[in-house]
Structures are given as C-alpha cells and as structure tokens.
Design a protein around this motif. Structure first.
Motif, PDB file in Angstrom:
ATOM      1  N   LEU A  61      -6.762  -6.721  14.256  1.00 40.18           N
ATOM      2  CA  LEU A  61      -6.843  -6.237  12.880  1.00 40.18           C
ATOM      3  C   LEU A  61      -5.822  -5.127  12.670  1.00 40.18           C
ATOM      4  O   LEU A  61      -5.089  -5.117  11.677  1.00 40.18           O
ATOM      5  N   ASN A  62      -5.752  -4.203  13.628  1.00 35.07           N
ATOM      6  CA  ASN A  62      -4.783  -3.106  13.508  1.00 35.07           C
ATOM      7  C   ASN A  62      -3.364  -3.669  13.385  1.00 35.07           C
ATOM      8  O   ASN A  62      -2.557  -3.185  12.595  1.00 35.07           O
ATOM      9  N   MET A 120       0.850  -1.199   0.000  1.00 37.50           N
ATOM     10  CA  MET A 120       0.000   0.000   0.000  1.00 37.50           C
ATOM     11  C   MET A 120       0.881   1.243   0.000  1.00 37.50           C
ATOM     12  O   MET A 120       1.863   1.326   0.731  1.00 37.50           O
ATOM     13  N   THR A 126      -5.098   0.843  19.110  1.00 38.15           N
ATOM     14  CA  THR A 126      -4.947   1.132  17.687  1.00 38.15           C
ATOM     15  C   THR A 126      -3.644   0.578  17.134  1.00 38.15           C
ATOM     16  O   THR A 126      -3.573   0.154  15.990  1.00 38.15           O
ATOM     17  N   MET A 135     -14.498  -1.387   3.509  1.00 40.88           N
ATOM     18  CA  MET A 135     -15.314  -0.862   4.603  1.00 40.88           C
ATOM     19  C   MET A 135     -15.449   0.657   4.485  1.00 40.88           C
ATOM     20  O   MET A 135     -16.531   1.222   4.630  1.00 40.88           O
ATOM     21  N   GLN A 136     -14.337   1.289   4.170  1.00 43.91           N
ATOM     22  CA  GLN A 136     -14.363   2.744   4.030  1.00 43.91           C
ATOM     23  C   GLN A 136     -15.225   3.157   2.837  1.00 43.91           C
ATOM     24  O   GLN A 136     -16.018   4.085   2.918  1.00 43.91           O
ATOM     25  N   LEU A 179      -8.899   4.069   6.623  1.00 44.26           N
ATOM     26  CA  LEU A 179      -9.329   4.554   7.937  1.00 44.26           C
ATOM     27  C   LEU A 179      -8.577   3.920   9.092  1.00 44.26           C
ATOM     28  O   LEU A 179      -8.522   4.510  10.176  1.00 44.26           O
ATOM     29  N   ALA A 200     -20.622   9.272   8.780  1.00 46.90           N
ATOM     30  CA  ALA A 200     -21.024   7.861   8.697  1.00 46.90           C
ATOM     31  C   ALA A 200     -22.236   7.568   9.564  1.00 46.90           C
ATOM     32  O   ALA A 200     -22.805   6.480   9.509  1.00 46.90           O
ATOM     33  N   ASN A 257     -16.384  10.396  10.589  1.00 49.69           N
ATOM     34  CA  ASN A 257     -17.183   9.571  11.486  1.00 49.69           C
ATOM     35  C   ASN A 257     -18.585  10.140  11.664  1.00 49.69           C
ATOM     36  O   ASN A 257     -19.565   9.409  11.757  1.00 49.69           O
ATOM     37  N   ALA A 293     -14.652   5.253  11.080  1.00 50.07           N
ATOM     38  CA  ALA A 293     -13.455   4.615  11.645  1.00 50.07           C
ATOM     39  C   ALA A 293     -13.720   4.264  13.103  1.00 50.07           C
ATOM     40  O   ALA A 293     -14.700   4.701  13.698  1.00 50.07           O
ATOM     41  N   ALA A 311     -14.741  -8.419  -0.655  1.00 49.25           N
ATOM     42  CA  ALA A 311     -13.454  -7.778  -0.941  1.00 49.25           C
ATOM     43  C   ALA A 311     -12.277  -8.676  -0.598  1.00 49.25           C
ATOM     44  O   ALA A 311     -11.179  -8.496  -1.132  1.00 49.25           O
ATOM     45  N   GLY A 312     -12.487  -9.643   0.280  1.00 48.62           N
ATOM     46  CA  GLY A 312     -11.345 -10.503   0.620  1.00 48.62           C
ATOM     47  C   GLY A 312     -11.549 -11.386   1.843  1.00 48.62           C
ATOM     48  O   GLY A 312     -10.597 -11.982   2.344  1.00 48.62           O
ATOM     49  N   PHE A 369     -18.735   3.345   6.007  1.00 48.19           N
ATOM     50  CA  PHE A 369     -18.642   3.123   7.450  1.00 48.19           C
ATOM     51  C   PHE A 369     -17.603   4.077   8.031  1.00 48.19           C
ATOM     52  O   PHE A 369     -16.648   4.463   7.338  1.00 48.19           O
ATOM     53  N   CYS A 404      -5.941  -5.281   4.073  1.00 50.69           N
ATOM     54  CA  CYS A 404      -5.961  -4.020   3.327  1.00 50.69           C
ATOM     55  C   CYS A 404      -7.228  -3.919   2.488  1.00 50.69           C
ATOM     56  O   CYS A 404      -7.936  -2.904   2.516  1.00 50.69           O
ATOM     57  N   LEU A 405      -7.541  -4.986   1.768  1.00 52.99           N
ATOM     58  CA  LEU A 405      -8.721  -4.969   0.897  1.00 52.99           C
ATOM     59  C   LEU A 405     -10.015  -4.774   1.694  1.00 52.99           C
ATOM     60  O   LEU A 405     -10.887  -4.005   1.301  1.00 52.99           O
ATOM     61  N   ILE A 407     -17.031  -8.619   2.863  1.00 57.04           N
ATOM     62  CA  ILE A 407     -16.550 -10.007   2.764  1.00 57.04           C
ATOM     63  C   ILE A 407     -16.073 -10.290   1.336  1.00 57.04           C
ATOM     64  O   ILE A 407     -15.024 -10.900   1.119  1.00 57.04           O
ATOM     65  N   THR A 411     -10.451  -3.471   4.766  1.00 54.40           N
ATOM     66  CA  THR A 411     -10.617  -2.152   5.400  1.00 54.40           C
ATOM     67  C   THR A 411     -10.921  -1.086   4.335  1.00 54.40           C
ATOM     68  O   THR A 411     -11.699  -0.170   4.574  1.00 54.40           O
ATOM     69  N   GLU A 412     -10.310  -1.233   3.173  1.00 57.08           N
ATOM     70  CA  GLU A 412     -10.630  -0.292   2.086  1.00 57.08           C
ATOM     71  C   GLU A 412     -12.104  -0.392   1.696  1.00 57.08           C
ATOM     72  O   GLU A 412     -12.782   0.621   1.515  1.00 57.08           O
ATOM     73  N   MET A 439     -15.928  -1.896  12.201  1.00 61.09           N
ATOM     74  CA  MET A 439     -14.629  -2.469  12.547  1.00 61.09           C
ATOM     75  C   MET A 439     -14.741  -3.820  13.230  1.00 61.09           C
ATOM     76  O   MET A 439     -13.948  -4.723  12.969  1.00 61.09           O
ATOM     77  N   PHE A 481      -2.809  -4.996  10.054  1.00 60.54           N
ATOM     78  CA  PHE A 481      -2.678  -3.897   9.104  1.00 60.54           C
ATOM     79  C   PHE A 481      -1.257  -3.320   9.152  1.00 60.54           C
ATOM     80  O   PHE A 481      -0.636  -3.079   8.120  1.00 60.54           O
TER      81      PHE A 481
END
Lengths: 223, 249, 637
Positions: free
Chosen positions: B237-238, A1, A183, B207-208, A10, A87, A84, B214, B127-128, B212, B201-202, B125, B204-205, B176, B241
């Motif tokens: 997940l973080n 990326m 995070t 999702m955005q 996000l 959303a 946010n 953050a 997406a990946g 949705f 990556c796919l 889902i 979360t992208e 999330m 990422f």
C-alpha cells in the motif's frame, strides 16, 4: 494530491518519518566514520577536524540540513504519537504483545532520550559549554579534538550518559531501520523476516562501534 | 469437562461506563466452541432472570467476520489464524481465568457489552475499495489474462473477512492491514490497476477521517489476523501511495 | 386456483429475449423518482441493490448484520457454475440447463432454468471485471473444477472461498453506489413486516436492532433477498441469524409460499459432537472429487479406520452409483449416508457419521497436491474436531443446508403480490426439488445482476412514482401489529429460553420432516408443533427491553415465525405424495430404495396461501409444463 494533502495523510506522514529517518541514519554512519579517525591517534581526528573547519560553507550547509531533517523527524514523530494515542483511547485490561517489541512500542521514548543525549553531546563536544575541557591547539596548531575526547571520555557521568544515549539509539534503530523499508514500500514478503533480523544486527553494530571509542579510552589503549 | 472463570466486559450502551463482571462457566465440554461456551453461560443467565452477554456472531464457521472478542489480551483468542467462533475449548484448561473484552479503538465505539460499531470499515471501502464497473457490457472473462502469481497474490489479500481484529490488536488503532488488503487485492489485478492511484489516496484519507491511527510497523495486526493477511500488503500500500504521489506531480 | 408462471411463448432459447423485448422501460430521468427497497445483502440482495442503484433508482438496502458484507452467501465454499465450456469438454448452455433441471428432479420451471444457464456466462464476465480473483492456470486463463451432478468441469472457484469473493465483489459494487448516493444502507436493521396497499407491496416495517426503534419505510417496489429457512431445523449450516421472518411475514400478508418441503440436506458436514452444538459446519462438496466415502461392512465395527482392511470397507456411493460414484448429487449422497448409519454402520461418537477418506488420493497425487486443493478445508476440519485428516479419514454427516422452496414468483421474479419481487434462495424458482452444487451462487447473482433490473422496470413503468406514503393507514396498522407482537413476547416472562424452544422445534423437524419423511412422521410433527408453539407463547423468557440492542428479542421473533412456518413445511410434505429430490417420502420409493416420483399427480408447484395461524393454508397449483425436454427417471447409476 497536494503537499498539504500529502503531509496530512497518515501514510504521507509515515513516509516523511521514513525519509528523514533515513537521512538521520545516514548521518549516524557518517559520524561514526568520522569519529573512527580517532583510532589513527591525534593525527587522524585532528586532521579531520581541520579539514572540516577549512570548509565552513559546506559544514554549515550540512548542519543546517541535518537540523532541518531532525526537526521534521521530531515534529512528525510527536504528531503521529499523539494521533495514534488518540486513536486508541481505551486500554485493554490485559494486552499481550504478539509481535510488537520493546523497541517498537517505545520509539517516542527512545527518540526523546536520543534527542536529549544529542543536545548534551553538542553542548559537550561542539559548543563545549558543559564540561571543563578546553579545546586547545595541538603542536601542529590544529584544534586538539583528540585530547578533548580522551579527557571527556574519562569522566564517569559523561560515560554513563553516553552509554544510555547509545542504548536508546540502538533500540530506536532496531525498530526504525526495518520500519523505514516497510514504510517506503520496498519490502517484499520474502525479504521481510530477513530484514527484521538484519535490522537487529545493524542496530547492535551501531551500538558496538560507537561504544568502542569510550571502551578503548577507558581501557587505556588510546591515551 | 471443565470449569472456568470468566471476566466479561459489560456495558449497557455507548454512554455507560462499563465494567468487568465475573461469571462461572460450569461443566464445559472440550469439544465446544468458545461461542458455544458463552451460549451455555447465557442460558444460565437468562434462567436467573439476568441479561445475557451480548456478543456479535453469525456464521460460526470463521468467514463472516462478525465475531469480535479480545480473549486474554489477544483478538480472537490464543490460537493463530482462528476466529473466536472456530476457537474450541480444548485449548483451555480446567480452572482457567479468561478475560473477554470488546475490540477497543476510537473508530469502533462500543454499542453494548462485546459488540462494537465497525461501520467505519464499510466507509473505507465506500471511499474507493472497488473497480468502477457497471453491470453488463464487460469483456469475456478470459479476455483479461492474469498471471497466476498475481491472481494468487490478489486472492491472498482478498481473503480478509473485515472483522477488525487488526484494528483491535494495533496499539495505534490503525486499520492499515484492512485497507492494505483491499488496496492490494485490486492493485494486483489488471482490472484494478487503472484506478489504483486514486483508490489508495481516497481509502487512506477515509481511514484517517474515521479516526484510525497510523501504522507504526508493530506487526501486531498480522499476528492477530484470523486469515493470516501479511503485513507485506501494508508495504505494498505504501508503495502504491508513493507511486500515486510521483504520478500526480 | 391454477397459478400462471407467465413464461413467454416461443422456443426455449428465445424465451428470455422475447420477454426482454416485451418488458417496458423506465427512462433514466424518471428512475430517481422510484424508490426500491431491497431486504438482505447477500449475493442476490447486494447485486440487485448495486445494479438498481447504477441504473439510477433510489434504493434502500437493509440487512440484520453489522455490515452488508457479512450475509451468509459469504460461507459458500465450492464454486459457481457457468456454461463457458472453457475446458472444451462438451459443455453448453443446454447441458447446464439440463443438468440443473434433472438435478432438481424435474420440479423446476423449464424457462427459468434455461434463462439461468444462459445468464451464467455473463456472471463470470461480470465478476472478473469486478476483480473477483478466480483461480487461474499458469497461462493466466480461468481454471475450472468438476462438481456433484455434472460430468463436465464447469465450476469456477476462488480457493475454498468462492461465495466470499463473489459477495465481496457484489458488496464493492454496492459500496460504490452508496458513495454515489443512489443506495442508502441500513445495517443492523431487521424487516418485521411487509406493507401491502391495495394489493401492491409498498413498504416494510423494520426494527433498528441498535436502538430498538420500530420504523416504517415506504417504496414503489420491494425486493426480498432474505435467503432460506434451514434454521427451522435449529442445527444447519446456515448462519445463526438466518431466518424465515421476512418471507414468512410476506406470506402472512398474502404472498404464496411455494414448495416449502423442498429442503436440501448437504452430505459433507462435520458431525454433531454434543447437545450444546449451535450450528453445523459444511465442508465443501469439492472434497468428494478426491475423497472416497465409506463405512465398515460390519455393523458396530468399532475399530479405528486404519485397522479396517480394504475388503471390510463398503464404499457405498461407488457401489450404488458406479458412473457418478462419490460425486452423486447431494440428496442421493445424503440419503445413502443416512441409510448406512441407520443400519448401525455409522462411525464416530453416536454412530452418526461416515468416513471421507483421502488416503488413496494422497497416495496417487501426493500430500502436497491435496494440501493445495483442500488445505483450508483440512485446517478447518482440524480446528473443529482436533483430528488430522491427512492421517485419518474425515468423518462427515449430512446437515440441512439449503432450501429450494420459497416465496412463489412468476418468470419476472414477481410474487403474486404486485410490486413484491423475491430473489435468490428466498424464492422457489430455479432448483426444483434439489439444488446442484455451485448453482446457488449462480442463481443469486443472475437474479440480482441480470434479471431484476429488467423485470422491475416493467412493473414500475406501469405504476406511478411516490404512490405510497408512510402516513397511509396500512403502515400504521402494520406498525401497531409489530409493536404489539414485541410487547407480547417481552411480557410472557416464562421459564424457558428461546434457544430451548428452537432446539426442540429443530428436533421435531429433523426427526419427522428431515431426510426421510412418512405420513406418520409428518402427522406426528403436525401434532407436536402446535403444542410447542402454544408452550412458547406461555413459557418463553425474553430478557431485556424493546428499546435497546436485545439479541434474545431478535431470536424470539425469529423462532416464533419458525414455529408457525414449520407447520406449513409439514403440510406441504404431507400433501406431496411422491418422493423427489430433497423430499423423500418412505412410502414412495423404488424397490432399490431410490426416490419414486409421481409425474402424473405431482408435476406442479405447490403454492400455499395463508389462512390464519394453525389453519390449513389453501393450496394453489402451478402446473409444470415441459415443452423442450422429456421427464426422465433421475438416475445417477
């Protein structure tokens, strides 16, 4: 990326918030440590100031770094806040908070208060454009920060602002401290409740230790 | 037996503005489920020639994830780790006033009354959220050994029923917890590790892209989740990422 | 007419291989030219759509739920069987085959069941590769548990949510194909008719449940994976939306409906608590591994269970079936429970319940072990009943759960209509007169992952792509019929709700065509159903309009089909003058009350051909030939 991809993701944005937040927290601690030299009396803090002034390059690099970090933190904070909000356009007639706290729900506002306070604080003590105090030289020809602080902390409006700034900072850290661990993905399930409690303690500790300075000045212990 | 006052969100379709309407639910038995209580109200409405309240529901045993109502400000109602269909009226008292609203989030447009469109979750889902394996040509099941702790942790995450309560509860309308549950279910397993970085990556992208928000670490999602999916999966997940970022550089 | 199941010739264990060699193939370049419709996205539908998509066919998948992941396969708790023999306890493909066919009371096709047992092992491999988190031991190997009707541990499980995990696995494979563009999903879309052109299935008519639009979809082949019809009883463990509509409309278009009277009543469900009850909740059969089923010996004993001493309790399953005990097959356990309740020894409100007691298991293994094994089930029980099953025994009662009957299919899963394939619970093929626990998941996935990809190619290879077009008059005819049916429902504007009719139909069916059937009860049902149906078409109230989301209209269409289908079930039950598996006719029982099969006259599949509403359908028989096994009395003593 790519960097761009990272910054528009996000989770990426949250990580930026966490990392910059971590540096800012670090600054809060360093600043606290520096300020604590006031307990050693005029000799302590004035000496400390002189030391800093003798290294202008370092100080300016540090300032530049912190300002950059700060701006990034504020910028992404706003960005996330707006995204946010977007959303969740419609609100519930009734919404019970199950876990969210006053602190977590008001990060943007406590952040803004801290931002405002910081500006005031800089104008007050660093650039000295607000108050009537003047930075004189002490008997050893050092900048007499000690007297300036003592004088500054005896004015009621200044104390009130200082108190509110700290209160906002406390709530901001209260949520932000544990949030940054979450995070950055370093929290395991077992550590989670403990860290939330520690976060509260830590925020309170910052609040108390910063409050101690005006407190001892008002109490007349330092004069 | 008890009598209740319901304030229910009624909205004819996506373009309608929507409003609360008041209904009296009479002679409600304590043993009824919440949805059975609504059935009773609907039967009355039909007999009066009025339109019954539209709400999503199917299995009525807490596993399909279809039911989706915010009851008095809490997704799936006051009982922890319980879907609406498994919420029974013994948890309410005679004379209670109950607000019933649909899930609210930008990514979940309302279709009618309490029914929202959750297809955004499916697209996350798509997406990946899978292991790219074709049917056939796979090794013997016991050729892939998985430590029990990992299998159990994967199962903890995989229990997600995709109801969207996490989104409904989140002040940011973030998915999330949903996304993290799928990412971590697969990341915990050796079969899923191979695509783990791409996947996070796919997803979360996606999702955005679906609108949705953050995660602000409010942890409302975990409290509202009928399956008790833990926010530690979001932390996971973080982590995935960040690992993905470091790896790709 | 004598039907032919078209099983391959040859030794039992080679039949599937022989068939696979015979089947024609479609080359990869040609596959995308073929469009396949898959209706339903449960285990059978999702796995079929995903696999056909992987192969490169152009697939359209439909479901009435808002997401493919919510089909009712998701509710299966216990597990999935496979003949892996990992525990080394003597299991084999043959044993799984034999248990399944014996469990089905010798009313299933031998070749089909053997193929199912063979494929079972591939399913587990496939699911593990997809990331299904099956239970494992500390060394990381897969764990097995035992289940009703088997003397080995061959059931793989993922806590109490095996169906959910398998469905999510199939759904993830499906999602992958949606992204790849080979599968197009149509959620919130209900199939309302099958379109048959020149004897071949070439499309369906659907209603978009959000906009109300009636639409035609054409294809080169149609797969129905639309589940069972337990909701004909109104109260069942099926989801509220489960219906017979897709298969019944296909039946009306000429597909044969096989063995509709074979329905399974699951022994371990939470008893009914009142008239408002909308569905029954199943507790996994695995509970019977550690729970002991009992009722008081004395009729009308109203003491709380703790106060009834050991010698005044009747552990009736252990008493009647000493070798299988509490693990006796479902139909047998259910009937035994009904019997003791009929004797007035039932427990709980209304006296329709028996105890499932864990006190001994808790004493033996400790509460913690029990919590680990069944924690989520105990929680579910408490949520519904408000009772703590660690402290007092659960109350359970049988409930309609699964339907072995379904559209008739040959060995290739193709119905008598060319190009119409039927998979999973919607077909009749593998479970005979009774299904063993943990076999439904196995069959759904076997059909979808490993059988249909081979057999559908054979059909497609023989046909030309794009033969059908929605401009064909048959599509127009079907569209008109569906629309006018909907208009008719909306125009009645009567006084009674759809649910009232469904409830009433359910009561007729449960009382007369339920766990125990007699000639008299079946005739009574056959007299009552048409009257109720007539009343429905005069008096039903369907609110709203057709061009919007209208749940009452959806229900009305489904109940209308149940009202016709119920008659078919009763006819089938009445004609089958024997007791076997889930079909128990009180006239045909052994002196000790066990089912008395009649292999002489009824060793066949009864496939019914539609002849008009309210008209006795025509019976076609497919004789069941057992080449490899001997028919035996099904004894679990």
């Amino acid at each position: 990326m790519s960097i761009k991809g990272f910054l528009s993701n996000l989770v990426g944005k949250k990580i930026v918030m966490a990392v910059t937040g971590m540096f800012l927290l670090f600054f809060v601690l360093v600043h606290l440590l520096g300020n604590s030299s006031i307990y050693l009396g005029p000799d302590g803090i004035n000496n400390y100031t002189q030391k800093l002034q003798s290294m202008p390059l370092f100080v300016w690099l540090f300032r530049f770094f912190m300002i950059t970090v700060f701006i990034i933190h504020v910028y992404f904070g706003f960005l996330l806040y707006l995204e946010n909000k977007n959303a969740k356009p419609d609100k519930y007639a009734i919404k019970k908070s199950l876990r969210a706290t006053f602190a977590s729900k008001n990060m943007i506002w406590t952040g803004l208060v801290v931002f405002g306070f910081l500006l005031y604080h800089l104008l007050h003590f660093t650039f000295r454009v607000i108050s009537i105090e003047r930075l004189n030289l002490d008997f050893m020809q050092r900048p007499d920060v000690y007297s300036m602080v003592i004088q500054g902390m005896t004015e009621v409006p200044s104390i009130v602002l200082y108190f509110f700034g700290l209160l906002a900072l406390m709530f901001h850290i209260f949520h932000g401290f544990q949030s940054l661990f979450q995070t950055l993905g370093v929290l395991s399930e077992k550590m989670h409740p403990g860290l939330i409690n520690f976060s509260k303690l830590f925020a309170f500790f910052v609040f108390l230790s910063y409050s101690l300075i005006p407190a001892v000045i008002i109490a007349g212990i330092l004069r | 037996m008890m009598n209740l006052t319901l304030l229910v969100w009624r909205q004819k379709n996506a373009n309608d503005k929507g409003r609360f309407e008041k209904y009296e639910a009479k002679n409600i038995n304590h043993e009824m489920s919440f949805l059975e209580m609504l059935d009773v109200v609907n039967e009355e409405l039909i007999k009066e020639g009025k339109e019954p309240i539209a709400f999503d529901h199917d299995c009525r045993e807490g596993i399909c994830g279809m039911c989706s109502q915010v009851i008095n400000g809490v997704p799936h109602g006051p009982l922890e780790k319980t879907t609406v269909c498994q919420l029974h009226m013994r948890h309410f008292k005679d004379g209670d006033v109950i607000y019933i609203e649909p899930w609210r989030a930008k990514a979940f447009p309302i279709i009618k009354d309490l029914i929202v469109d959750r297809s955004a979750l499916d697209r996350i889902i798509q997406a990946g959220g899978y292991i790219s394996v074709h049917t056939g040509g796979v090794p013997d099941a016991n050729a892939i050994l998985i430590p029990k702790e990992d299998a159990d942790a994967a199962m903890d995450a995989a229990e997600c029923i995709g109801c969207g309560a996490c989104v409904a509860a989140c002040p940011n309308g973030s998915a999330m917890l949903f996304t993290a549950a799928k990412v971590m279910h697969l990341a915990k397993l050796p079969q899923g590790k191979i695509e783990a970085f791409r996947r996070v990556c796919l997803m979360t992208e996606a999702m955005q892209k679906e609108g949705f928000g953050a995660c602000s670490n409010h942890y409302e999602c975990q409290a509202a989740c009928p399956k008790g999916i833990k926010v530690s999966f979001i932390s996971g997940l973080n982590r995935e990422f960040i690992k993905a970022q470091l790896r790709s550089k | 007419m004598i039907l032919n199941g078209k099983c391959p010739e040859g030794p039992l264990h080679e039949k599937w291989d022989i068939r696979r060699h015979e089947l024609k193939l479609v080359s990869p370049a040609n596959r995308r030219k073929f469009k396949i419709i898959v209706v339903g996205t449960g285990l059978a539908g999702a796995s079929a759509a995903a696999t056909l998509g992987e192969l490169g066919y152009n697939v359209e998948a439909f479901c009435y739920q808002d997401s493919a992941r919510r089909a009712h396969s998701i509710a299966a708790q216990g597990g999935i069987n496979a003949a892996k023999n990992y525990p080394n306890d003597g299991d084999s493909i043959y044993h799984l085959f034999y248990d399944t066919i014996k469990g089905g009371d010798f009313r299933a096709r031998e070749a089909n069941v053997y193929r199912l047992a063979m494929i079972s092992n591939n399913i587990i491999d496939q699911c593990v590769a997809q990331g299904v988190p099956f239970a494992r031991d500390y060394a990381g190997y897969l764990d097995n548990r035992s289940f009703g009707g088997a003397q080995v541990s061959r059931t793989f499980y993922a806590r109490g949510q095996t169906g959910q995990q398998l469905l999510l696995g199939a759904y993830s494979a499906l999602s992958r194909q949606v992204k790849a563009g080979t599968v197009k999903l149509f959620p919130r879309t209900e199939m309302l008719d099958l379109v048959v052109i020149d004897g071949e299935a070439k499309g369906i008519i659907v209603r978009d449940l959000v906009t109300g639009e009636i639409r035609a979809h054409c294809a080169d082949a149609v797969c129905l994976c639309t589940g069972g019809y337990s909701n004909v009883f109104y109260l069942s463990t099926n989801a509220m939306g489960c219906n017979v509509t897709a298969t019944f409309r296909a039946y009306k278009k000429g597909a044969y409906f096989a063995n509709p009277c074979f329905t399974q009543i699951h022994p371990t469900c939470i008893p009914v608590s009142g008239d408002y009850q909308s569905k029954l909740t199943l507790m996994s059969e695995s509970l019977r591994n550690d729970g002991r089923v009992w009722v008081p010996k004395k009729a009308g004993d109203k003491r709380p269970p703790q106060e009834i001493p050991e010698d005044e309790r009747d552990y009736f399953l252990e008493r009647k079936y000493p070798s299988y005990g509490n693990l006796a097959p479902r139909d047998i356990s259910s009937r035994a429970a009904k019997e003791v309740c009929d004797e007035g020894r039932g427990v709980g409100p209304g006296g329709r319940g028996v105890y499932l007691d864990f006190a001994d298991a808790i004493r033996r293994l400790g509460e913690n072990t029990i919590r680990q094994r069944y924690g989520n089930l105990f929680e579910m029980y408490e949520r519904i009943t408000g009772e703590d099953a660690y402290k007092q025994p659960m109350r359970i009662y049988p409930a309609p759960h699964y339907t072995m009957g379904g559209l008739w299919v040959d060995y290739n899963l193709q119905s008598n209509i060319e190009g119409l394939f039927v998979l999973g619970e919607a077909n009749f093929s593998d479970h005979g007169a009774n299904r063993l626990g943990a076999s439904a998941l196995m069959q759904g996935l076997a059909d979808g992952y490993f059988i249909i990809p081979y057999t559908i190619a054979d059909y497609l290879a023989k046909t030309k792509a794009d033969k059908a077009s929605i401009n064909h008059p048959e599509f127009k005819k079907s569209l008109d019929a569906v629309s006018s049916n909907i208009k008719r429902l909306l125009s009645i504007k009567g006084k009674r709700t759809v649910n009232e009719f469904h409830r009433e139909l359910g009561k007729i069916m449960w009382d007369n065509v339920g766990m125990a059937r007699s000639e008299a009860s079946l005739k009574k049902a056959l007299a009552e159903i048409p009257l109720l149906r007539e009343d429905f078409w005069k008096n039903v109230r369907v609110t709203g309009t057709d061009l919007e989301l209208n749940q009452e209209l959806e229900k009305a269409g489904r109940v209308a089909d149940f009202l016709e289908f119920a008659e078919l079930m009763a006819w089938d039950a009445l004609h089958r003058n024997e007791s076997c598996g889930g079909h128990f006719r009180v006239e045909f029982q052994m002196p000790d009350g066990e089912a008395k099969r009649n292999d002489e006259d009824f060793c066949y599949v009864a496939a019914w051909q539609y002849k008009g509403e309210g008209v006795m359908p025509e019976l076609h028989k497919e004789p069941l030939v057992f080449e490899s096994i001997k028919l035996a009395v099904r004894s679990y003593k």
